[in-house]
Design an enzyme around this catalytic site. Structure first.
Site, PDB file in Angstrom:
ATOM      1  CG  ASN A   1      -5.006  11.349  -5.081  1.00 44.17           C
ATOM      2  OD1 ASN A   1      -4.462  11.488  -6.183  1.00 44.17           O
ATOM      3  ND2 ASN A   1      -5.585  10.222  -4.716  1.00 44.17           N
TER       4      ASN A   1
ATOM      5  CD  GLU B   1      -4.633   4.269  -1.282  1.00 43.55           C
ATOM      6  OE1 GLU B   1      -5.606   4.206  -2.081  1.00 43.55           O
ATOM      7  OE2 GLU B   1      -4.712   4.782  -0.159  1.00 43.55           O
TER       8      GLU B   1
ATOM      9  CG  ASP C   1      -4.821   8.952 -12.095  1.00 42.47           C
ATOM     10  OD1 ASP C   1      -5.178   8.436 -11.012  1.00 42.47           O
ATOM     11  OD2 ASP C   1      -5.619   9.434 -12.925  1.00 42.47           O
TER      12      ASP C   1
ATOM     13  CG  HIS D   1      -7.707  13.145  -8.026  1.00 40.22           C
ATOM     14  ND1 HIS D   1      -7.901  11.994  -7.302  1.00 40.22           N
ATOM     15  CD2 HIS D   1      -8.312  14.149  -7.335  1.00 40.22           C
ATOM     16  CE1 HIS D   1      -8.608  12.287  -6.223  1.00 40.22           C
ATOM     17  NE2 HIS D   1      -8.879  13.589  -6.214  1.00 40.22           N
TER      18      HIS D   1
ATOM     19  CG  ASP E   1      -1.985   1.021   1.190  1.00 43.51           C
ATOM     20  OD1 ASP E   1      -3.060   0.731   0.638  1.00 43.51           O
ATOM     21  OD2 ASP E   1      -1.732   2.139   1.693  1.00 43.51           O
TER      22      ASP E   1
END
Ligand SMILES: [Mg+2]
Length: 336
Positions: free
Chosen positions: A186, A221, A195, A191, A178
């Site tokens: 973010n 994630e 990404d 965002h 993770d």
């Protein structure tokens, strides 16, 4: 384009070869049916073939049947039978054996050229269909953003690998990874940057595993890695390598370069009992939770245990094996 001519008569074979070369085909020749079938069943053999009906041993119809029988293994072969037979029953027999078309000898070059073009049209249509099918299959099993296996696909791979472990008793390890503080990325960078970070992490994960391991995007994630034939100190080292590689990779997004870390929870299934993979994923998840709680950017290895069972003697190897590992690295062993 490659084309195969199969004819037992050397003169006809030579004349046909010359004609086809004038049409710009790359010609492959076979002097009998057996050889023709063998060439056509080769995965990179010609996809277009002119096969003489009358040949000793395996005749043209035999070649058609043999190629069609193994059609699943290779892409489609368009077969034109060469024949001096004009009978409608013969033509039916040829088409039923699997020929796509036939041409009567002696053939007119213009007609031959036109029929070959029809074949090429069919082959290009078939190629486009196969590509579309492959693309659909890829989309159904892969995550669009990272191109890793998607959740359903990685879980199905885990299921298959666990079944293999149960048969072979070879250990399989699961890693839940993770990204630490992903929400902050973010929130602070937007965002699109988030990404880009997911894509960069996916790339590192893929390059950190062997060809026969699998990496999937498990959720937002979170990534699930399946390592076959891996356990104990080897697993600790693999996890640590992945964690350290991510931590030392600067992720370049536009003008910004970001440094990120991941936490890993790992568990091994040793194939001693028919336990549902979900049980082990839950254990990896617990270990991941502990890695987060202990300060992130670290690996926690869960001791393997089967549901409702006392830990097998093999699981007691875990702490002693990992003592051999350098403890300056943030690895801990979950013993509860
Ligand atoms: Mg012949």
């Amino acid at each position: 384009m490659k084309i195969l001519i199969a004819d037992d008569d050397p003169v006809s074979r030579f004349l046909m070869q010359r004609t086809l070369q004038k049409f710009d085909y790359e010609v492959v020749v076979a002097e009998d049916g057996g050889k023709a079938a063998e060439i056509l069943l080769n995965s990179d053999g010609p996809r277009l073939a002119l096969i003489d009906w009358m040949m000793p041993e395996l005749d043209g119809l035999g070649v058609c049947r043999k190629v069609r029988q193994h059609q699943d293994d290779t892409s489609y072969v368009y077969i034109i039978l060469l024949t001096s037979r004009q009978d409608s029953s013969d033509i039916v027999a040829g088409l039923e054996a699997g020929a796509d078309d036939y041409i009567t000898k002696p053939c007119q070059p213009a007609e031959l050229k036109a029929r070959l073009h029809t074949g090429q049209r069919i082959l290009s249509l078939e190629r486009r269909l196969v590509e579309a099918r492959e693309e659909m299959r890829f989309k159904a099993t892969h995550d669009a953003l990272t191109t890793l296996w998607n959740r359903a696909a990685i879980l199905s791979l885990v299921q298959g690998e666990f079944r293999r472990s149960l048969r072979s008793r070879n250990p399989t390890s699961l890693l839940l990874c993770d990204i630490d503080h992903f929400k902050r990325i973010n929130d602070n960078h937007g965002h699109l940057t988030g990404d880009a970070v997911l894509q960069a992490v996916a790339k590192v994960l893929i390059s950190s595993v062997r060809a026969y391991d699998a990496v999937g995007r498990y959720g937002g994630e979170e990534f699930l890695i399946l390592l076959s034939d891996c356990e104990g100190a080897g697993l600790a080292a693999r996890c640590e390598h992945i964690r350290a590689t991510i931590a030392s990779t600067l992720i370049q997004v536009g003008a910004e370069s970001l440094s990120i870390t991941i936490s890993i929870g790992a568990v091994t299934y040793e194939g001693f009992s028919d336990t549902a993979p979900e049980h082990f994923i839950a254990q990896a998840d617990e270990a991941l939770y502990r890695a987060k709680a202990e300060g992130r950017n670290r690996t926690v290895l869960a001791c393997p245990s089967s549901e409702g069972e006392v830990e097998s003697p093999h699981s007691t190897l875990w702490p002693s094996q990992s003592h051999a590992y350098d403890h300056s690295a943030p690895i801990s062993i979950q013993t509860s």
